[in-house]
Enzyme design. Structure first.
Site, mmCIF file in Angstrom:
data_model
loop_
_atom_site.group_PDB
_atom_site.id
_atom_site.type_symbol
_atom_site.label_atom_id
_atom_site.label_comp_id
_atom_site.label_asym_id
_atom_site.label_seq_id
_atom_site.Cartn_x
_atom_site.Cartn_y
_atom_site.Cartn_z
ATOM 1 N N GLU A 1 30.044 37.263 63.401
ATOM 2 C CA GLU A 1 29.158 37.648 62.299
ATOM 3 C C GLU A 1 28.913 39.163 62.353
ATOM 4 O O GLU A 1 29.671 39.933 61.791
ATOM 5 C CB GLU A 1 27.882 36.805 62.313
ATOM 6 C CG GLU A 1 28.213 35.311 62.100
ATOM 7 C CD GLU A 1 26.993 34.421 61.975
ATOM 8 O OE1 GLU A 1 26.015 34.801 61.311
ATOM 9 O OE2 GLU A 1 27.015 33.305 62.538
ATOM 10 N N MET A 2 27.897 39.601 63.061
ATOM 11 C CA MET A 2 27.619 41.036 63.084
ATOM 12 C C MET A 2 28.129 41.731 64.351
ATOM 13 O O MET A 2 28.191 42.961 64.409
ATOM 14 C CB MET A 2 26.133 41.272 62.825
ATOM 15 C CG MET A 2 25.753 40.776 61.417
ATOM 16 S SD MET A 2 23.965 40.633 61.135
ATOM 17 C CE MET A 2 23.541 42.333 60.781
#
Lengths: 335, 335
Positions: free
Chosen positions: B126-127
């Site tokens: 994701e991040m």
């Protein structure tokens, strides 16, 4: 554009021309071209399109992903990252004050904001749409775009031309006035510190403003060669010359390593620096520009003074409303 | 959370319990927990952090990239796309009205918005940040975050705890009231069409509201098994059972295929559907829910009526100001 380019380039390259440092404040308004007068409806539509990631193949990359209007108008990355995590060889230029650029893109291949807006959308490593027919079909499938296009351009007006005109109209509103520098040249003498004023004088004295002149510090000329003075040591570090600049598109050897003279406005916010984003700090960018463009070795104090001045070019960022992007009912953009 | 889960799940699974269709309008305000009372300073900081892509390893993915507050609170993609173009197996749930979820994430593994906010930032697909120490160090390196943190939490307060509290406080303001449904149940009988009212009655009659109940249509229970009724044909099409839901985190076989009951609010804007985003249209989602959860084959008319009703759950999206994200002077976030 290409017709007048050689003349302008020649002018910019003639280092003996001393450009009088007529310090000018940034205009608060950008003129619009005759065929695309700015209207509130166009600006509103343009802001939506600019922030809509559905203009990319994956639905994840909008204009604002790389030219982020919440930041300094770019992404603070060395090179931009497009769809599917792809990267190219150039650093995203800031969108703030791009209305005052004479040409667009690092290689200046677009003569207007309208032309520029059409490019990244169909670039395979940027927004990755197959072609503008696909973009227009997608916009037409998003029912809520019908009305804002109608407001801006009339009935059944969704097209490449109107979409890029709207984006350009929005971009013409992205202006950052009232920097300490602007207030200083408008008479508020306390707006810059003594060190910043030293830096400002140094910038003129060294010749930085031969190219970085005018209210946006982006030149009397459109293009400049970079690097002007070959330097094996720094080339080995940064590979500046790998990118042939304008010659990459014109295929004309005379255009090799010519780049658009970029604005210095808000430069403190747009690290890392140069066309390939390989220079991490503003101190180093100033040092290298003096060395590679002017053949000068700056002292630490001179660099500090110039950087202090450049920090005074950070303007006021207008507060924007966040657009609400139209949805599609019960289906998605890539059905 | 896990202590009360079994009870609540059992309740939700007992299909013989008839939940009275007490149609309720969406609250316009979400309660905040005792240890994180909502304040304007927290909301403002939270909005900045939520939209700041520098909270990701590449600087390209913010919370809003997948949970886009300019759209229906998500990305309209089957599965979200994180840093470097990576994708996982689940569809991004909407952030709008997430304050009214009893648990967060598709598998309900977070008990609060605060817990949820900590997750994606350090998820490698994701991040992609290494850990929260790295996130905090980066936030501390962005000088302009000092003051908003101070305003919200006091001096020298940048931490994982304060950052996630601010994001949660902002998310609690993301509420979409005044949908046609809300206006209808508040007495404005013309707010829903006759077809929408048919759909509304059908939703109760079929038993959809056994799980999708309450003002946010996300249940008296937290979890529900999906699919309830095994179906080889649809499994072959959509691979719903590949994802074990809550059991993926709890490792408890009793939790297999348990998912959070998602809100139906703004569902018309959040295609494609289901935990793996494999169902492209709302028509098909309704058809499959009836078949796989209730064992019912709906007629075309019934599907159309229910979809009409679900379109009446699209609320009013508050206009937000766009945050201005603090810059770093002369250097970038990953130096």
């Amino acid at each position: 554009m290409f017709k007048i380019r050689s003349l302008v380039t020649a002018l910019a390259l003639t280092s003996s021309i001393s450009v009088a440092s007529a310090w000018e404040a940034l205009p608060t308004h950008a003129e619009s071209p005759a065929d695309n007068p700015t209207t509130p409806a166009k600006v509103e539509l343009g802001q939506m399109l600019y922030h809509d990631p559905r203009l990319s193949s994956t639905g994840t990359v909008s204009c604002s992903s790389c030219h982020n209007t919440m930041l300094g108008g770019e992404d603070n990355r060395a090179v931009a990252m497009g769809v599917n995590g792809q990267t190219g060889g150039r650093s995203a230029p800031t969108v703030w004050n791009s209305a005052f650029n004479k040409v667009q893109f690092w290689d200046g291949r677009a003569a207007s904001l309208e032309d520029q807006a059409a490019g990244p959308v169909t670039n395979p490593i940027e927004m990755g749409m197959k072609n503008w027919d696909e973009v227009v079909a997608r916009l037409k499938s998003i029912e809520g775009y019908k009305e804002p296009f109608e407001q801006a351009f009339g009935k059944d007006s969704i097209s490449k031309e109107t979409a890029t005109k709207a984006i350009a109209a929005y971009e013409r509103t992205l202006i950052t006035p009232n920097s300490p520098y602007d207030r200083y040249v408008s008479g508020e003498k306390s707006a810059l510190s003594a060190q910043q004023v030293h830096g400002m004088e140094k910038v003129a004295e060294l010749g930085c403003t031969n190219c970085h002149s005018g209210p946006a510090f982006n030149g009397p000329g459109m293009f400049q060669k970079f690097p002007v003075i070959p330097n094996g040591y720094w080339e080995a570090q940064h590979h500046f010359s790998k990118d042939k600049g304008l010659a990459e598109v014109s295929k004309n050897p005379a255009d090799e390593h010519l780049f658009k003279v970029p604005t210095l406005r808000n430069i403190a916010l747009t690290a890392p620096y140069f066309h390939n984003g390989s220079v991490k700090t503003l101190d180093q960018a100033v040092t290298l520009m003096a060395k590679l463009q002017l053949g000068k070795d700056l002292s630490k104090q001179e660099v500090a003074d110039i950087v202090a001045f450049l920090n005074g070019l950070t303007g006021e960022f207008p507060r924007q409303k966040m657009p609400t992007l139209p949805g599609t009912s019960g289906s998605t953009f890539n059905n």
